[in-house]
Scaffold this motif. Sequence first.
Motif, PDB file in Angstrom:
ATOM      1  N   ALA A  10     -13.645   2.795 -11.705  1.00  0.00           N
ATOM      2  CA  ALA A  10     -13.794   1.498 -11.032  1.00  0.00           C
ATOM      3  C   ALA A  10     -12.921   0.433 -11.709  1.00  0.00           C
ATOM      4  N   ILE A  11     -12.708   0.573 -13.028  1.00  0.00           N
ATOM      5  CA  ILE A  11     -11.843  -0.357 -13.760  1.00  0.00           C
ATOM      6  C   ILE A  11     -10.407  -0.227 -13.257  1.00  0.00           C
ATOM      7  N   ILE A  12      -9.978   1.022 -13.103  1.00  0.00           N
ATOM      8  CA  ILE A  12      -8.621   1.290 -12.634  1.00  0.00           C
ATOM      9  C   ILE A  12      -8.459   0.803 -11.194  1.00  0.00           C
ATOM     10  N   ASP A  13      -9.494   1.014 -10.371  1.00  0.00           N
ATOM     11  CA  ASP A  13      -9.454   0.541  -8.987  1.00  0.00           C
ATOM     12  C   ASP A  13      -9.287  -0.974  -8.935  1.00  0.00           C
ATOM     13  N   GLN A  14      -9.942  -1.665  -9.861  1.00  0.00           N
ATOM     14  CA  GLN A  14      -9.847  -3.123  -9.898  1.00  0.00           C
ATOM     15  C   GLN A  14      -8.424  -3.558 -10.251  1.00  0.00           C
ATOM     16  N   LEU A  15      -7.819  -2.880 -11.216  1.00  0.00           N
ATOM     17  CA  LEU A  15      -6.431  -3.175 -11.576  1.00  0.00           C
ATOM     18  C   LEU A  15      -5.514  -2.950 -10.380  1.00  0.00           C
ATOM     19  N   THR A  16      -5.722  -1.829  -9.690  1.00  0.00           N
ATOM     20  CA  THR A  16      -4.900  -1.479  -8.530  1.00  0.00           C
ATOM     21  C   THR A  16      -5.047  -2.516  -7.430  1.00  0.00           C
ATOM     22  N   HIS A  17      -6.294  -2.914  -7.158  1.00  0.00           N
ATOM     23  CA  HIS A  17      -6.552  -3.896  -6.103  1.00  0.00           C
ATOM     24  C   HIS A  17      -5.861  -5.223  -6.395  1.00  0.00           C
ATOM     25  N   VAL A  18      -5.964  -5.680  -7.634  1.00  0.00           N
ATOM     26  CA  VAL A  18      -5.350  -6.958  -7.994  1.00  0.00           C
ATOM     27  C   VAL A  18      -3.829  -6.881  -7.849  1.00  0.00           C
ATOM     28  N   LEU A  19      -3.215  -5.825  -8.370  1.00  0.00           N
ATOM     29  CA  LEU A  19      -1.763  -5.682  -8.289  1.00  0.00           C
ATOM     30  C   LEU A  19      -1.302  -5.562  -6.840  1.00  0.00           C
ATOM     31  N   SER A  20      -2.118  -4.928  -6.007  1.00  0.00           N
ATOM     32  CA  SER A  20      -1.777  -4.766  -4.592  1.00  0.00           C
ATOM     33  C   SER A  20      -1.910  -6.071  -3.827  1.00  0.00           C
ATOM     34  N   ALA A  21      -2.886  -6.882  -4.196  1.00  0.00           N
ATOM     35  CA  ALA A  21      -3.187  -8.096  -3.437  1.00  0.00           C
ATOM     36  C   ALA A  21      -2.331  -9.293  -3.843  1.00  0.00           C
ATOM     37  N   LEU A  22      -1.810  -9.281  -5.059  1.00  0.00           N
ATOM     38  CA  LEU A  22      -0.992 -10.404  -5.517  1.00  0.00           C
ATOM     39  C   LEU A  22       0.328 -10.476  -4.751  1.00  0.00           C
ATOM     40  N   SER A  23       0.854 -11.660  -4.611  1.00  0.00           N
ATOM     41  CA  SER A  23       2.185 -11.815  -4.032  1.00  0.00           C
ATOM     42  C   SER A  23       3.196 -11.231  -5.010  1.00  0.00           C
ATOM     43  N   ALA A  24       4.399 -10.959  -4.522  1.00  0.00           N
ATOM     44  CA  ALA A  24       5.438 -10.386  -5.386  1.00  0.00           C
ATOM     45  C   ALA A  24       5.702 -11.291  -6.586  1.00  0.00           C
ATOM     46  N   GLU A  25       5.697 -12.607  -6.357  1.00  0.00           N
ATOM     47  CA  GLU A  25       5.956 -13.561  -7.435  1.00  0.00           C
ATOM     48  C   GLU A  25       4.836 -13.555  -8.467  1.00  0.00           C
ATOM     49  N   ASP A  26       3.572 -13.562  -7.995  1.00  0.00           N
ATOM     50  CA  ASP A  26       2.438 -13.574  -8.928  1.00  0.00           C
ATOM     51  C   ASP A  26       2.319 -12.249  -9.671  1.00  0.00           C
TER      52      ASP A  26
END
Length: 287
Positions: A10-26
């Motif tokens: 679930a920790i890894i899923d959270q990292l993946t979700h954040v990286l996927s949802a951020l804009s390219a700049e962020d």
Amino acid sequence: MPIADFTSSAIIDQLTHVLSALSAEDRKKEINKTKAVYAFEVTNAGGKKHYFVVDLKQAGKVTDGATEAEAAQGQPKPDISIAISDDTFIKISEGKTTAAGEFMSGKVKIKGNMMLGMKLEPILKRFKSLAETLPPPSPAAAAVIASSSETPTQEIVVKGYNGSLVIAQILRAFGSDDAKREAILKKTNAIFQVDLNGPEGIKSWVLNLKPGATASDLVMPGTAAQNKKTAGATLILSDADFVDLASGKLTGQSAFMGGKLKSKGNIMLALKLESVLKAIKGPVAKL
């Protein structure tokens, strides 16, 4: 997607979700804060192992696998490898213990840059805070997370646009391999805007195929103007025709002559993009 018998997935899923949802700049900003690739060997209560690689150095990609080699596919070389139990990983993420303390007690083993191990807790804390500001993954995003080793960011892949998977494949093919990317960029030396006409009208992506482009700005959703880029050519075609172009069923020349491909700017650049598509040619999944 949670992995059976590995609560810490679930920790890894959270990292993946954040990286996927951020804009390219962020996303690029978050990568620049860390500039490291973490590899994890997680052992559950039953002694079973699972492997994860978190790239916070180049593309901002997370992969996993049942073997170390499987998890490392398409990823840069790790700067640090951490062997940790499923339970200890959870405790560190919850702030109940520290990586340093668990390392001293022998519950955590580290290879590579030891100082990066001390940064693990701040990274997890930062991404947890970011996750709380984002909406939960949509079904489409969940599919991205479930196959993170094969699919890049959610914002690049658009439901109903199979051409977006081709565009995502460009990032997969060249995002994590610096030498391979720079070689194709030198040959192409152009910025493209690709406009695909699909079920919800025109969707646009920018392909920054000029020397010096990084994994973070190689592929960007939106128009060139939105991404503050100047496109040498804007290619306008249907989603289906773009997929045919990528698969080789259609050539750039025949598409242009037949009215299936329209171009603003330098039409000759379309032929260069065709060579890029040939370099990543493979079966295209459907959304």
